[in-house]
Design a protein around this motif. Structure first.
Motif, short mmCIF file in Angstrom:
data_model
loop_
_atom_site.label_atom_id
_atom_site.label_comp_id
_atom_site.label_asym_id
_atom_site.label_seq_id
_atom_site.Cartn_x
_atom_site.Cartn_y
_atom_site.Cartn_z
N ASP A 25 0.34 -1.43 0.31
CA ASP A 25 -0.15 -0.30 -0.07
C ASP A 25 1.18 1.02 0.01
OD1 ASP A 25 -2.03 2.08 0.44
OD2 ASP A 25 -3.10 1.05 2.10
N ALA A 26 0.50 1.92 -0.85
CA ALA A 26 1.88 2.97 -1.16
C ALA A 26 2.10 4.18 0.08
CB ALA A 26 1.54 3.96 -2.75
N TRP A 27 1.17 4.34 0.45
CA TRP A 27 1.44 4.99 1.93
C TRP A 27 1.99 4.74 2.89
CZ3 TRP A 27 -0.23 5.54 7.31
CH2 TRP A 27 -1.03 4.47 7.27
N MET A 28 2.19 3.48 3.16
CA MET A 28 2.75 2.68 3.99
C MET A 28 3.89 2.52 3.64
SD MET A 28 0.04 -0.02 5.18
CE MET A 28 1.47 -1.25 5.92
N MET A 29 4.01 2.94 1.87
CA MET A 29 5.59 2.18 1.48
C MET A 29 6.92 3.80 1.34
SD MET A 29 4.33 -0.27 -1.59
CE MET A 29 6.58 0.08 -1.92
N VAL A 30 5.82 5.10 1.04
CA VAL A 30 6.99 5.98 0.49
C VAL A 30 6.21 7.11 1.45
CG1 VAL A 30 7.79 5.09 -1.45
CG2 VAL A 30 5.37 6.35 -1.00
N PRO A 31 7.02 7.64 1.98
CA PRO A 31 6.91 9.30 3.33
C PRO A 31 5.42 10.13 2.28
CG PRO A 31 8.86 8.98 2.96
CD PRO A 31 8.89 8.29 2.28
N ASN A 32 5.15 10.73 3.02
CA ASN A 32 4.54 12.10 2.88
C ASN A 32 3.65 11.56 1.75
OD1 ASN A 32 5.81 13.53 4.38
ND2 ASN A 32 7.28 13.80 3.15
N TRP A 33 2.71 10.33 1.90
CA TRP A 33 2.12 10.28 0.86
C TRP A 33 0.71 11.04 1.01
CZ3 TRP A 33 1.42 7.40 -3.97
CH2 TRP A 33 0.23 6.77 -4.09
N VAL A 34 0.04 12.01 -0.34
CA VAL A 34 -1.64 12.05 0.36
C VAL A 34 -2.67 11.64 -0.42
CG1 VAL A 34 -2.75 14.45 0.21
CG2 VAL A 34 -0.67 14.74 0.65
N ARG A 35 -3.99 11.18 0.17
CA ARG A 35 -4.78 9.98 -0.68
C ARG A 35 -5.17 10.92 -0.73
NH1 ARG A 35 -6.10 5.02 2.39
NH2 ARG A 35 -4.60 4.64 4.17
N GLY A 36 -5.71 10.28 -2.15
CA GLY A 36 -5.90 10.96 -3.84
C GLY A 36 -5.63 11.86 -4.41
N GLN A 37 -4.44 12.44 -3.46
CA GLN A 37 -3.99 13.58 -4.52
C GLN A 37 -2.34 13.01 -4.96
OE1 GLN A 37 -2.96 17.62 -2.22
NE2 GLN A 37 -5.25 16.92 -0.95
N SER A 38 -1.65 12.03 -4.04
CA SER A 38 -0.34 11.67 -4.92
C SER A 38 -0.81 10.27 -5.62
CB SER A 38 0.69 11.02 -3.41
OG SER A 38 0.44 12.19 -2.18
N THR A 39 0.40 10.02 -6.65
CA THR A 39 -0.21 9.11 -7.36
C THR A 39 1.36 8.11 -7.50
OG1 THR A 39 1.35 9.87 -9.19
CG2 THR A 39 -1.17 10.63 -9.26
N PRO A 40 2.05 7.22 -7.34
CA PRO A 40 3.14 6.22 -7.54
C PRO A 40 4.15 6.95 -7.90
CG PRO A 40 1.38 4.64 -7.92
CD PRO A 40 0.66 6.65 -7.88
N ARG A 41 3.51 7.13 -9.35
CA ARG A 41 5.69 7.93 -10.10
C ARG A 41 5.40 8.58 -9.61
NH1 ARG A 41 7.03 5.33 -14.69
NH2 ARG A 41 5.77 3.41 -15.42
N GLN A 42 4.28 9.13 -9.66
CA GLN A 42 5.23 10.95 -8.85
C GLN A 42 5.57 10.91 -6.91
OE1 GLN A 42 1.79 13.01 -7.02
NE2 GLN A 42 2.50 14.75 -6.49
N MET A 43 5.19 9.82 -6.74
CA MET A 43 6.42 9.06 -5.18
C MET A 43 7.47 8.45 -5.45
SD MET A 43 4.73 11.45 -3.34
CE MET A 43 5.15 11.12 -1.76
N ASN A 44 7.85 8.06 -6.45
CA ASN A 44 8.93 7.52 -6.61
C ASN A 44 8.08 6.45 -6.24
OD1 ASN A 44 10.54 6.58 -8.54
ND2 ASN A 44 12.03 6.48 -6.97
N CYS A 45 7.58 5.68 -6.08
CA CYS A 45 6.86 3.87 -5.73
C CYS A 45 6.64 3.33 -6.47
CB CYS A 45 5.26 4.14 -5.12
SG CYS A 45 5.08 3.06 -3.62
N ASN A 46 7.50 2.01 -6.56
CA ASN A 46 7.76 0.99 -7.04
C ASN A 46 8.52 -0.10 -6.31
OD1 ASN A 46 10.78 1.68 -6.83
ND2 ASN A 46 10.43 2.38 -8.44
#
Length: 356
Positions: A255-276
């Motif tokens: 779950d991306a918000w558990m993987m990367v800091p500063n995730w904003v639900r409904g706004q952040s995207t995996p690519r924007q946050m470099n979540c891979n």
């Protein structure tokens, strides 16, 4: 490589999301095009065919039914009896999947070894049922302690006493406070029945109290590292060390918000946050460094756990892409044995020890 995933909300998706998990993911998503009742519509990544495609042959599959008291704004049921009924509907779905050969319940050492042998010798993926170990995520639906024995008879083998917020037996994510008498009695009955304690979602107070009062087997089906994502949902290094000392295995979640800091639900995207998937490997690395070995971490993806592709690694199209993880780990210098431990061996060793 054979993969064990220690946390999937399959029955929740089948009943509350109304997904026919016998279908390919593409067909599920096609049917959901245009729906807006849930944020992950048409973004599913999990189905039974995709599990087979990814050689994910054994999963810990949940029942979940939260009780919410007046004033509690979390989604849930207005009485424990309703929550219990919800979990029984979920159980009926698992049984229906068994009846058509899609799944098989794994609840003891014999059924475990038989299932592993089947997956080792059967070449055609369509002939392989997905093995599932039944787990209860949040104990609110247990009307009273006597219902735990009823659940055990139906195959329940792991319980996480808490989920989000205040619970009837323990407080969970975003809450504080120790267990009361009912929670301690639950732990005692779990120990008597040899039910695994899933420490996931326990708030810090309840986490330490549970470890002090439970002498059975403990795992954490889906948890990441607070050192990398500073939130109470994650485990601090001290908590991870305490689990390691208890022989636990910790499943790493996607779950991306558990993987990367500063995730904003409904706004952040995996690519924007470099979540891979490399971020998943970062959490794996952290646990291995604390342990000094690779014996206490595994997969616990939580994929389609009320989120879909909008909130999971951008290089994962379906759960079958877990087969990319061994290559990432090999690039980081882990041995073949290490990788086998983390993809399936640690969970299997844990279960063999718990059920011997």
């Amino acid at each position: 490589m054979f993969i064990v995933d220690a946390h999937l909300d399959l029955s929740m998706n089948a009943l509350e999301w109304n997904r026919d998990l016998q279908l390919p993911v593409a067909a599920i998503n096609q049917r959901e095009e245009g729906l807006t009742d849930k944020p992950d519509r048409a973004r599913s990544v999990v189905s039974l065919p995709e599990l087979r495609k990814g050689n994910v042959g054994l999963v810990v599959a949940t029942q979940i039914g939260r009780y919410v008291a007046p004033g509690n704004n979390l989604p849930g049921w207005h009485s424990p009896q309703q929550a219990w009924a919800q979990t029984q509907g979920q159980l009926a779905w698992y049984k229906a999947m068994e009846d058509v050969g899609e799944m098989v319940q794994i609840n003891d050492l014999t059924s475990l070894e038989q299932h592993l042998q089947l997956w080792a010798v059967t070449n055609l993926p369509t002939q392989k049922p997905i093995g599932y170990i039944l787990s209860l995520e949040g104990a609110d639906s247990l009307i009273d302690i006597s219902y735990l024995a009823k659940a055990y008879e139906n195959g329940l083998r792991a319980v996480g006493p808490a989920h989000y917020g205040l619970g009837r037996y323990a407080n969970g994510t975003d809450a504080t406070g120790k267990m009361g008498a009912d929670g301690l009695q639950l732990l005692k009955e779990m120990e008597r029945l040899n039910i695994i304690l899933d420490a996931t979602h326990l708030c810090d107070d309840a986490f330490w109290q549970a470890l002090d009062n439970f002498n059975g087997h403990v795992w954490a089906s889906h948890n990441n590292c607070r050192a990398l994502v500073n939130h109470n949902r994650q485990y601090s290094d001290d908590m991870i060390r305490a689990l390691i000392d208890r022989g636990a295995v910790i499943g790493v979640a996607l779950d991306a918000w558990m993987m990367v800091p500063n995730w904003v639900r409904g706004q952040s995207t995996p690519r924007q946050m470099n979540c891979n998937l490399q971020v998943m490997a970062d959490h794996i690395d952290h646990i291995c460094q604390l342990a000094g070995n690779t014996l206490h971490v595994g997969m616990g993806t939580d994929l389609d756990g009320a989120f879909g592709k909008e909130q999971c690694p951008y290089d994962l199209e379906t759960i079958a892409d877990l087969q990319k993880v061994p290559y990432l780990l090999k690039e980081r210098g882990y041995s073949d044995t290490d990788i086998e431990n983390m993809m399936h061996g640690n969970w299997l060793r844990f279960l063999r020890n718990a059920w011997k």
